[in-house]
Design a protein around this motif. Structure first.
Motif, PDB file in Angstrom:
ATOM      1  N   ALA A  44      45.974  38.839  33.634  1.00  0.00           N
ATOM      2  CA  ALA A  44      45.586  38.150  32.506  1.00  0.00           C
ATOM      3  C   ALA A  44      45.103  36.684  33.121  1.00  0.00           C
ATOM      4  CB  ALA A  44      47.109  37.817  31.688  1.00  0.00           C
ATOM      5  N   GLN A  45      45.548  36.359  34.051  1.00  0.00           N
ATOM      6  CA  GLN A  45      44.848  35.027  34.629  1.00  0.00           C
ATOM      7  C   GLN A  45      43.534  35.128  35.405  1.00  0.00           C
ATOM      8  OE1 GLN A  45      48.301  33.585  36.929  1.00  0.00           O
ATOM      9  NE2 GLN A  45      49.413  33.097  34.934  1.00  0.00           N
ATOM     10  N   GLY A  46      43.298  36.701  35.638  1.00  0.00           N
ATOM     11  CA  GLY A  46      42.125  36.777  36.461  1.00  0.00           C
ATOM     12  C   GLY A  46      42.267  36.717  38.167  1.00  0.00           C
ATOM     13  N   ASP A  47      43.418  36.645  38.386  1.00  0.00           N
ATOM     14  CA  ASP A  47      43.787  36.960  39.756  1.00  0.00           C
ATOM     15  C   ASP A  47      43.753  38.469  40.113  1.00  0.00           C
ATOM     16  OD1 ASP A  47      44.628  36.430  42.185  1.00  0.00           O
ATOM     17  OD2 ASP A  47      46.296  35.303  41.897  1.00  0.00           O
ATOM     18  N   TYR A  48      42.793  39.011  40.305  1.00  0.00           N
ATOM     19  CA  TYR A  48      42.749  40.587  40.715  1.00  0.00           C
ATOM     20  C   TYR A  48      43.304  40.876  42.166  1.00  0.00           C
ATOM     21  CZ  TYR A  48      40.365  41.390  36.336  1.00  0.00           C
ATOM     22  OH  TYR A  48      40.222  41.348  34.958  1.00  0.00           O
ATOM     23  N   PRO A  49      43.127  40.018  43.011  1.00  0.00           N
ATOM     24  CA  PRO A  49      43.714  40.393  44.513  1.00  0.00           C
ATOM     25  C   PRO A  49      45.339  40.138  44.263  1.00  0.00           C
ATOM     26  CG  PRO A  49      41.871  39.046  44.686  1.00  0.00           C
ATOM     27  CD  PRO A  49      42.113  39.103  43.112  1.00  0.00           C
ATOM     28  N   THR A  50      45.789  39.270  43.652  1.00  0.00           N
ATOM     29  CA  THR A  50      47.197  39.227  43.428  1.00  0.00           C
ATOM     30  C   THR A  50      47.805  40.389  42.741  1.00  0.00           C
ATOM     31  OG1 THR A  50      47.268  36.735  43.644  1.00  0.00           O
ATOM     32  CG2 THR A  50      49.248  37.861  42.680  1.00  0.00           C
ATOM     33  N   ALA A  51      47.275  40.690  41.612  1.00  0.00           N
ATOM     34  CA  ALA A  51      47.391  41.903  40.814  1.00  0.00           C
ATOM     35  C   ALA A  51      47.566  43.153  41.909  1.00  0.00           C
ATOM     36  CB  ALA A  51      46.493  41.927  39.666  1.00  0.00           C
ATOM     37  N   GLU A  52      46.517  43.144  42.533  1.00  0.00           N
ATOM     38  CA  GLU A  52      46.466  44.519  43.411  1.00  0.00           C
ATOM     39  C   GLU A  52      47.670  44.494  44.434  1.00  0.00           C
ATOM     40  OE1 GLU A  52      45.076  47.920  45.450  1.00  0.00           O
ATOM     41  OE2 GLU A  52      44.491  47.190  43.446  1.00  0.00           O
ATOM     42  N   ARG A  53      47.762  43.599  45.117  1.00  0.00           N
ATOM     43  CA  ARG A  53      48.923  43.273  45.931  1.00  0.00           C
ATOM     44  C   ARG A  53      50.373  43.680  45.091  1.00  0.00           C
ATOM     45  NH1 ARG A  53      52.616  39.682  46.513  1.00  0.00           N
ATOM     46  NH2 ARG A  53      51.343  38.132  45.360  1.00  0.00           N
ATOM     47  N   LEU A  54      50.536  43.021  44.016  1.00  0.00           N
ATOM     48  CA  LEU A  54      51.753  43.355  43.436  1.00  0.00           C
ATOM     49  C   LEU A  54      52.078  44.801  43.101  1.00  0.00           C
ATOM     50  CD1 LEU A  54      51.956  40.043  41.276  1.00  0.00           C
ATOM     51  CD2 LEU A  54      53.804  40.938  42.961  1.00  0.00           C
ATOM     52  N   LEU A  55      50.754  45.482  42.550  1.00  0.00           N
ATOM     53  CA  LEU A  55      50.737  46.909  42.240  1.00  0.00           C
ATOM     54  C   LEU A  55      51.137  47.945  43.591  1.00  0.00           C
ATOM     55  CD1 LEU A  55      49.996  49.469  40.418  1.00  0.00           C
ATOM     56  CD2 LEU A  55      47.438  49.191  41.497  1.00  0.00           C
ATOM     57  N   GLN A  56      50.484  47.397  44.601  1.00  0.00           N
ATOM     58  CA  GLN A  56      50.567  48.150  45.885  1.00  0.00           C
ATOM     59  C   GLN A  56      51.994  48.080  46.292  1.00  0.00           C
ATOM     60  OE1 GLN A  56      48.637  50.335  47.181  1.00  0.00           O
ATOM     61  NE2 GLN A  56      47.326  49.849  45.685  1.00  0.00           N
ATOM     62  N   GLN A  57      52.885  46.758  46.040  1.00  0.00           N
ATOM     63  CA  GLN A  57      54.076  46.618  46.413  1.00  0.00           C
ATOM     64  C   GLN A  57      54.885  47.517  45.562  1.00  0.00           C
ATOM     65  OE1 GLN A  57      55.320  42.463  46.753  1.00  0.00           O
ATOM     66  NE2 GLN A  57      56.813  42.645  45.451  1.00  0.00           N
ATOM     67  N   GLY A  58      54.679  47.627  44.229  1.00  0.00           N
ATOM     68  CA  GLY A  58      55.244  48.454  43.328  1.00  0.00           C
ATOM     69  C   GLY A  58      55.211  49.993  43.707  1.00  0.00           C
ATOM     70  N   LEU A  59      53.890  50.437  44.145  1.00  0.00           N
ATOM     71  CA  LEU A  59      53.696  51.875  44.770  1.00  0.00           C
ATOM     72  C   LEU A  59      54.410  52.243  45.941  1.00  0.00           C
ATOM     73  CD1 LEU A  59      52.006  54.246  44.282  1.00  0.00           C
ATOM     74  CD2 LEU A  59      50.218  53.121  45.480  1.00  0.00           C
ATOM     75  N   ALA A  60      54.275  51.331  46.711  1.00  0.00           N
ATOM     76  CA  ALA A  60      55.253  51.295  47.969  1.00  0.00           C
ATOM     77  C   ALA A  60      56.764  51.667  47.622  1.00  0.00           C
ATOM     78  CB  ALA A  60      55.196  50.314  49.052  1.00  0.00           C
ATOM     79  N   ARG A  61      57.204  50.993  46.568  1.00  0.00           N
ATOM     80  CA  ARG A  61      58.954  51.223  46.359  1.00  0.00           C
ATOM     81  C   ARG A  61      58.941  52.528  46.041  1.00  0.00           C
ATOM     82  NH1 ARG A  61      61.361  46.015  45.871  1.00  0.00           N
ATOM     83  NH2 ARG A  61      59.878  44.418  45.387  1.00  0.00           N
TER      84      ARG A  61
END
Length: 126
Positions: A44-61
């Motif tokens: 929503a803030q346009g910060d796609y690298p952070t969004a990707e990192r957080l997604l990968q963190q959830g996927l890793a879990r």
């Protein structure tokens, strides 16, 4: 009398196992949901690298929990959740906010479905 005690012990073991399963699924889905909600905020803030990192963190879990989920969660639900993870990742690569937000909602829906299926309800017991 021994049969009744054995039956009672078995029943108690089943109840404790069911409670443990619900707690484990709750903890897993809640931790992944927190990552995804933060990822959604980053989109929503346009910060796609952070969004990707957080997604990968959830996927890793989710992947790390595979020894548990492969036993206790329906395989169709695991597959649909993995598909939703990668659908969301694809939209993040394209940096399309509306599609990314919708893909994240879809993933959150699948996680909620896994969580709610593990909670015993009177209709599923009787």
């Amino acid at each position: 009398m021994k049969r009744e005690l054995a039956a009672l012990a078995l029943l108690l073991l089943l109840v404790v196992g069911a409670w443990w399963n619900v707690q484990t699924v709750d903890q897993l889905t809640d931790s992944i949901r927190r990552d995804l909600l933060q990822s959604q905020q980053a989109v929503a803030q346009g910060d796609y690298p952070t969004a990707e990192r957080l997604l990968q963190q959830g996927l890793a879990r989710f992947v790390k929990a595979a020894p548990y989920t492969q036993v206790f969660i329906r395989h169709d639900e695991i597959d649909s959740c993995m598909d939703a993870f990668y659908d969301y990742a694809a939209t993040l690569c394209e940096e399309e906010s509306p599609e990314a937000l919708a893909a994240c909602e879809k993933l959150l829906y699948h996680l909620q479905g896994i969580d709610s299926m593990e909670h015993p309800l009177p209709g599923s017991i009787f």
